[in-house]
Design a protein around this motif. Structure first.
Motif, PDB file in Angstrom:
ATOM      1  N   VAL A   1       1.312 -10.586 -29.200  1.00  0.00           N
ATOM      2  CA  VAL A   1       0.513 -11.203 -30.253  1.00  0.00           C
ATOM      3  C   VAL A   1      -0.952 -10.827 -30.049  1.00  0.00           C
ATOM      4  CG1 VAL A   1      -0.273 -13.390 -31.221  1.00  0.00           C
ATOM      5  CG2 VAL A   1       2.115 -13.114 -30.557  1.00  0.00           C
ATOM      6  N   SER A   2      -1.601 -10.393 -31.129  1.00  0.00           N
ATOM      7  CA  SER A   2      -3.022 -10.066 -31.035  1.00  0.00           C
ATOM      8  C   SER A   2      -3.893 -11.013 -31.858  1.00  0.00           C
ATOM      9  CB  SER A   2      -3.282  -8.619 -31.465  1.00  0.00           C
ATOM     10  OG  SER A   2      -2.760  -8.371 -32.740  1.00  0.00           O
ATOM     11  N   GLY A   3      -3.280 -11.759 -32.793  1.00  0.00           N
ATOM     12  CA  GLY A   3      -4.032 -12.720 -33.586  1.00  0.00           C
ATOM     13  C   GLY A   3      -3.114 -13.559 -34.449  1.00  0.00           C
ATOM     14  N   VAL A   4      -3.633 -14.698 -34.889  1.00  0.00           N
ATOM     15  CA  VAL A   4      -2.849 -15.637 -35.693  1.00  0.00           C
ATOM     16  C   VAL A   4      -3.758 -16.316 -36.709  1.00  0.00           C
ATOM     17  CG1 VAL A   4      -1.436 -17.730 -35.614  1.00  0.00           C
ATOM     18  CG2 VAL A   4      -1.288 -16.093 -33.754  1.00  0.00           C
ATOM     19  N   ALA A   5      -3.216 -16.539 -37.903  1.00  0.00           N
ATOM     20  CA  ALA A   5      -3.906 -17.336 -38.925  1.00  0.00           C
ATOM     21  C   ALA A   5      -2.918 -18.380 -39.444  1.00  0.00           C
ATOM     22  CB  ALA A   5      -4.391 -16.455 -40.067  1.00  0.00           C
ATOM     23  N   ILE A   6      -3.393 -19.604 -39.617  1.00  0.00           N
ATOM     24  CA  ILE A   6      -2.546 -20.695 -40.109  1.00  0.00           C
ATOM     25  C   ILE A   6      -3.153 -21.240 -41.394  1.00  0.00           C
ATOM     26  CG2 ILE A   6      -1.591 -22.961 -39.613  1.00  0.00           C
ATOM     27  CD1 ILE A   6      -1.655 -22.313 -36.700  1.00  0.00           C
ATOM     28  N   TRP A   7      -2.324 -21.310 -42.438  1.00  0.00           N
ATOM     29  CA  TRP A   7      -2.771 -21.662 -43.787  1.00  0.00           C
ATOM     30  C   TRP A   7      -1.958 -22.820 -44.364  1.00  0.00           C
ATOM     31  CZ3 TRP A   7      -6.501 -18.520 -46.167  1.00  0.00           C
ATOM     32  CH2 TRP A   7      -6.770 -17.301 -45.551  1.00  0.00           C
ATOM     33  N   ASP A   8      -2.610 -23.564 -45.261  1.00  0.00           N
ATOM     34  CA  ASP A   8      -1.929 -24.578 -46.079  1.00  0.00           C
ATOM     35  C   ASP A   8      -2.233 -24.311 -47.539  1.00  0.00           C
ATOM     36  OD1 ASP A   8      -1.039 -25.960 -43.824  1.00  0.00           O
ATOM     37  OD2 ASP A   8      -2.773 -27.299 -43.817  1.00  0.00           O
ATOM     38  N   PRO A   9      -1.201 -24.291 -48.393  1.00  0.00           N
ATOM     39  CA  PRO A   9      -1.453 -24.158 -49.827  1.00  0.00           C
ATOM     40  C   PRO A   9      -1.947 -25.482 -50.406  1.00  0.00           C
ATOM     41  CG  PRO A   9       0.882 -24.418 -49.436  1.00  0.00           C
ATOM     42  CD  PRO A   9       0.212 -24.355 -48.081  1.00  0.00           C
ATOM     43  N   PRO A  10      -2.461 -25.458 -51.617  1.00  0.00           N
ATOM     44  CA  PRO A  10      -2.901 -26.710 -52.246  1.00  0.00           C
ATOM     45  C   PRO A  10      -1.760 -27.735 -52.259  1.00  0.00           C
ATOM     46  CG  PRO A  10      -3.589 -24.827 -53.561  1.00  0.00           C
ATOM     47  CD  PRO A  10      -2.682 -24.296 -52.488  1.00  0.00           C
ATOM     48  N   GLY A  11      -2.102 -28.965 -51.921  1.00  0.00           N
ATOM     49  CA  GLY A  11      -1.131 -30.057 -51.969  1.00  0.00           C
ATOM     50  C   GLY A  11      -0.214 -30.164 -50.773  1.00  0.00           C
ATOM     51  N   HIS A  12      -0.359 -29.309 -49.785  1.00  0.00           N
ATOM     52  CA  HIS A  12       0.524 -29.345 -48.604  1.00  0.00           C
ATOM     53  C   HIS A  12       0.376 -30.670 -47.864  1.00  0.00           C
ATOM     54  CE1 HIS A  12       2.639 -28.179 -44.995  1.00  0.00           C
ATOM     55  NE2 HIS A  12       1.585 -28.569 -44.287  1.00  0.00           N
ATOM     56  N   ARG A  13       1.503 -31.213 -47.424  1.00  0.00           N
ATOM     57  CA  ARG A  13       1.508 -32.436 -46.617  1.00  0.00           C
ATOM     58  C   ARG A  13       2.222 -32.144 -45.303  1.00  0.00           C
ATOM     59  NH1 ARG A  13      -2.146 -33.603 -49.222  1.00  0.00           N
ATOM     60  NH2 ARG A  13      -2.169 -34.900 -51.060  1.00  0.00           N
ATOM     61  N   PRO A  14       1.585 -32.396 -44.177  1.00  0.00           N
ATOM     62  CA  PRO A  14       2.209 -32.100 -42.885  1.00  0.00           C
ATOM     63  C   PRO A  14       3.337 -33.081 -42.541  1.00  0.00           C
ATOM     64  CG  PRO A  14       0.114 -33.188 -42.561  1.00  0.00           C
ATOM     65  CD  PRO A  14       0.246 -32.941 -44.043  1.00  0.00           C
ATOM     66  N   ASP A  15       4.235 -32.647 -41.679  1.00  0.00           N
ATOM     67  CA  ASP A  15       5.275 -33.515 -41.136  1.00  0.00           C
ATOM     68  C   ASP A  15       4.754 -34.049 -39.809  1.00  0.00           C
ATOM     69  OD1 ASP A  15       7.487 -34.816 -40.194  1.00  0.00           O
ATOM     70  OD2 ASP A  15       8.875 -33.136 -40.511  1.00  0.00           O
ATOM     71  N   GLU A  16       3.837 -35.000 -39.899  1.00  0.00           N
ATOM     72  CA  GLU A  16       3.155 -35.512 -38.705  1.00  0.00           C
ATOM     73  C   GLU A  16       4.123 -36.141 -37.719  1.00  0.00           C
ATOM     74  OE1 GLU A  16       0.246 -38.004 -40.550  1.00  0.00           O
ATOM     75  OE2 GLU A  16      -1.137 -36.334 -40.884  1.00  0.00           O
ATOM     76  N   GLU A  17       5.140 -36.820 -38.229  1.00  0.00           N
ATOM     77  CA  GLU A  17       6.107 -37.468 -37.344  1.00  0.00           C
ATOM     78  C   GLU A  17       6.817 -36.434 -36.463  1.00  0.00           C
ATOM     79  OE1 GLU A  17      10.121 -40.123 -37.792  1.00  0.00           O
ATOM     80  OE2 GLU A  17       8.467 -40.538 -39.164  1.00  0.00           O
ATOM     81  N   ALA A  18       7.206 -35.309 -37.045  1.00  0.00           N
ATOM     82  CA  ALA A  18       7.878 -34.265 -36.276  1.00  0.00           C
ATOM     83  C   ALA A  18       6.936 -33.608 -35.276  1.00  0.00           C
ATOM     84  CB  ALA A  18       8.459 -33.218 -37.215  1.00  0.00           C
ATOM     85  N   ALA A  19       5.645 -33.609 -35.561  1.00  0.00           N
ATOM     86  CA  ALA A  19       4.668 -32.963 -34.679  1.00  0.00           C
ATOM     87  C   ALA A  19       4.321 -33.805 -33.459  1.00  0.00           C
ATOM     88  CB  ALA A  19       3.393 -32.654 -35.464  1.00  0.00           C
ATOM     89  N   ILE A  20       4.525 -35.097 -33.533  1.00  0.00           N
ATOM     90  CA  ILE A  20       4.061 -36.005 -32.465  1.00  0.00           C
ATOM     91  C   ILE A  20       4.563 -35.611 -31.076  1.00  0.00           C
ATOM     92  CG2 ILE A  20       4.215 -38.382 -31.605  1.00  0.00           C
ATOM     93  CD1 ILE A  20       3.832 -39.282 -34.535  1.00  0.00           C
ATOM     94  N   PRO A  21       5.858 -35.357 -30.863  1.00  0.00           N
ATOM     95  CA  PRO A  21       6.279 -35.014 -29.488  1.00  0.00           C
ATOM     96  C   PRO A  21       5.562 -33.784 -28.924  1.00  0.00           C
ATOM     97  CG  PRO A  21       8.198 -35.522 -30.841  1.00  0.00           C
ATOM     98  CD  PRO A  21       7.009 -35.456 -31.767  1.00  0.00           C
TER      99      PRO A  21
END
Length: 144
Positions: free
Chosen positions: A22-42
């Motif tokens: 890996v040499s680089g990474v970009a992370i994007w959200d489209p308009p209206g995106h809602r994260p799955d915060e519960e799944a991210a917690i662990p």
């Protein structure tokens, strides 16, 4: 932490690399995106431990500065340090911007990165300071 963010919090992860590295990474959200915060917690707890509440405070602060109108959000853009200045970040930026059909917003916590974003059509809209953290430059790129 990055894995939890990429898998559960943000919508699109672009990866640049060669020969399996890996040499680089970009992370994007489209308009209206809602994260799955519960799944991210662990994953966030495993990575951040007792700093999760502080991380949540920082995220809430930044979210409070984001524009209300629909927009794409560039959450993270980074390259391997020894490859900075070689075009990896610009390639990731161009690829991501090509899919954006609405304005784009980002925050830069490094003033030295502001000119890079300006070269890609972003303009500083504000500067604010995170609680107990660095200054942040909110940047906006109109839809093209």
């Amino acid at each position: 932490m990055f894995v939890a963010l990429a898998r559960h919090v943000h919508a699109i992860t672009d990866v640049a690399g060669t020969a399996g590295a890996v040499s680089g990474v970009a992370i994007w959200d489209p308009p209206g995106h809602r994260p799955d915060e519960e799944a991210a917690i662990p994953g966030l707890i495993a990575a951040m431990g007792d700093r999760v509440p502080y991380g949540m405070t920082l995220d809430e602060t930044m979210a409070g500065h984001r524009p209300e109108q629909p927009h794409w959000y560039l959450a993270q853009l980074g390259t391997v340090p020894e490859l900075q200045g070689t075009g990896v970040g610009s390639a990731l930026m161009r690829e991501g911007l090509a899919r954006c059909d609405a304005p784009v917003y980002l925050e830069s916590s490094k003033e030295s990165n502001v000119p890079f974003y300006e070269r890609h059509g972003f303009q500083v809209t504000e500067r604010f300071t995170l609680p107990g953290g660095p200054p942040v430059w909110g940047m906006w790129r109109p839809a093209t």
